[in-house]
Design an enzyme around this catalytic site. Structure first.
Site, PDB file in Angstrom:
ATOM      1  CB  ALA A  75      -7.818  44.202  39.315  1.00  0.00           C
ATOM      2  CE  LYS A  76      -1.361  39.300  39.904  1.00  0.00           C
ATOM      3  NZ  LYS A  76      -0.204  40.217  39.852  1.00  0.00           N
ATOM      4  N   GLY A  77      -6.185  38.637  38.244  1.00  0.00           N
ATOM      5  CA  GLY A  77      -7.013  37.578  37.676  1.00  0.00           C
ATOM      6  C   GLY A  77      -6.231  36.289  37.644  1.00  0.00           C
TER       7      GLY A  77
END
Ligand code: NAD
Length: 424
Positions: free
Chosen positions: A113-115
């Site tokens: 994931a990445k934000g």
């Protein structure tokens, strides 16, 4: 097999395109079915939030925040949160997919994931940063979770922001949940050994590759581009193992000493010089471009993406490139390096020491126990060495570069897990 090619987003340096071009080659080697290919290339969840934040002058500014979960096939998703003006959803999507492959290649039970939040942290006060971080965490209350999705620091964020995230999430849950975030200050449950973990993994990868190439580390030379967390630790640990570091660089320029740069002195100098190597007396200045083209055995790009391109790849003299940075080599440069017989230990393997120790942080938090630095180092060294050997064997089996082999290992693991779990 007909692959559906992704549309280019930008012309140059597009991380999604660069990831997909390698993914496509690995998928072809594996004979991945079109259905599974389409599942693996598409993010499983994309969240966009608007974050109204009261600024110090009383005005309210609305920031846009993202969290992209590329895959949770192997386990809860894992990936950093980036605070930067250039953050956009396409970049976050590519970085999220990268995390899936990185976790899979080192065989840790996490998805990717990445934000990110589009903002300029350099222009924000600590209070504004805290309100923005807390607003983001609250907005992601149904997304984050110790068994669902576990954020970590990235560009523009660090232990301070992770502490706020942990606290905000814990308040919403009504109990302390320190395993929801990694990269926390050690006093809040951060892991010993996390600071050097990525550079240490770079060193382990470099040593393993030198062994295969029959380069004796005691006679070897190396150049390290970027002297931040990853580059300075990689340089220091390689030097400790006998390799002569002929050059280092940072944003201020590049520094060369044919007798070898004293890395401890350079670290000391950087500390006393506001984090910069500018004016470092232990070496002569060379141009920033030159450091990549030096006649050394090992080149460690540990600064930014897209520094080895089709324009300079033909002039690279190193026998081995070990990618501390994410995406330092463009996909067009791959072919040129392969042709010249230059080995690259790819980013998704070489810099995975960081996420490995983040995984250890999560494990320790869940155990309610703290490991010694020695134990952390021993276990992460073993994971890195095992991953390198697996990738090396795969490269021999499929007669490919280490980079494509790393993608094959990762995609094979995620696709097999997906097939066992089944869809509907
Ligand atoms: P950092 O901010 O600590 O250091 C970056 C260094 O690169 C600094 O010395 C900076 O001056 C230098 N730099 C920036 N632009 C440059 C340029 N154009 N030429 C030469 N030097 C330049 O960052 P970091 O944490 O060391 O990360 C470096 C790279 O490693 C990034 O690509 C990052 O995504 C990747 N990475 C970091 C980790 C980690 O645990 N820190 C994990 C995996 C990957």
């Amino acid at each position: 097999m007909a692959y559906i090619e992704p549309a280019p987003i930008k012309d140059k340096g597009n991380p999604f395109e660069s990831m997909m071009s390698r993914f496509n080659i690995a998928a072809q080697h594996l004979g991945l079915s079109e259905q599974v290919y389409n599942v693996l290339k598409t993010p499983s969840k994309q969240v966009i939030v608007s974050l109204p934040v009261t600024m110090d002058n009383g005005s309210i500014r609305v920031f846009e925040g993202y969290r992209i979960i590329h895959s949770n096939i192997l386990g809860p998703s894992k990936g950093g949160v980036r605070f930067d003006l250039d953050v956009n959803i396409d970049e976050v999507k590519a970085l999220a997919a990268w995390m899936t492959w990185k976790c899979a290649v080192v065989d840790i039970p996490f998805g990717g994931a990445k934000g990110g939040i589009t903002c300029n942290p350099r222009e924000m006060s600590a209070g504004e940063m805290e309100r923005l971080t807390r607003a983001y965490t609250l907005a992601m209350n149904g997304v984050f979770g110790e068994d669902r999705d576990i954020p970590a620091p990235d560009m523009g964020t660090g232990p301070r922001e992770m502490a706020w995230m942990m606290d905000q999430y814990s308040r919403a849950q009504g109990t302390t949940v320190n395993s929801v975030v990694t990269g926390k200050p050690v006093v809040l449950g951060g892991s010993l050994g996390r600071e050097e973990a990525t550079g240490r993994g770079v060193m382990i990868s470099a040593m393993a590759a030198m062994e295969k190439l029959q380069i004796n580390p005691f006679n070897a030379t190396c150049a390290v581009q970027g002297f931040g967390n990853v580059g300075s630790w990689a340089a220091r640990l390689l030097q400790e193992r006998g390799t002569k570091v002929l050059a280092i660089s940072d944003i201020s320029g590049a520094y060369y000493n044919e007798e070898g740069v004293d890395i401890s002195k350079a670290i000391e100098f950087r500390k006393e010089n506001g984090g910069s190597l500018e004016g470092f007396p232990g070496a002569e200045s060379i141009s920033s471009e030159e450091i990549l083209l030096l006649d050394v055995d090992v080149l460690v790009p540990a600064a930014v993406e897209d520094v080895i391109t089709e324009d300079n790849a033909k002039d690279i003299k190193a026998k081995l490139i070990v990618e501390g940075a994410n995406g330092p080599t463009s996909s067009k440069a791959d072919a040129i390096l392969n042709e010249k017989g230059i080995w690259s230990v790819p980013d998704i393997l070489a810099n995975a020491g960081g996420v490995t120790v983040s995984y250890f942080e999560w494990v320790q938090n869940r155990l309610g126990y703290k490991w010694t630095k020695d134990r952390v180092n021993r276990r992460s060294d073993r994971i890195m060495k095992t991953a390198f050997d697996r990738v090396y064997k795969t490269s021999q089996k499929y007669n490919t570069s280490l980079r494509i082999a790393a993608y094959i290992v990762a995609i094979d693991k995620v696709s097999k897990t997906y097939e066992y779990r089944g869809g509907y």
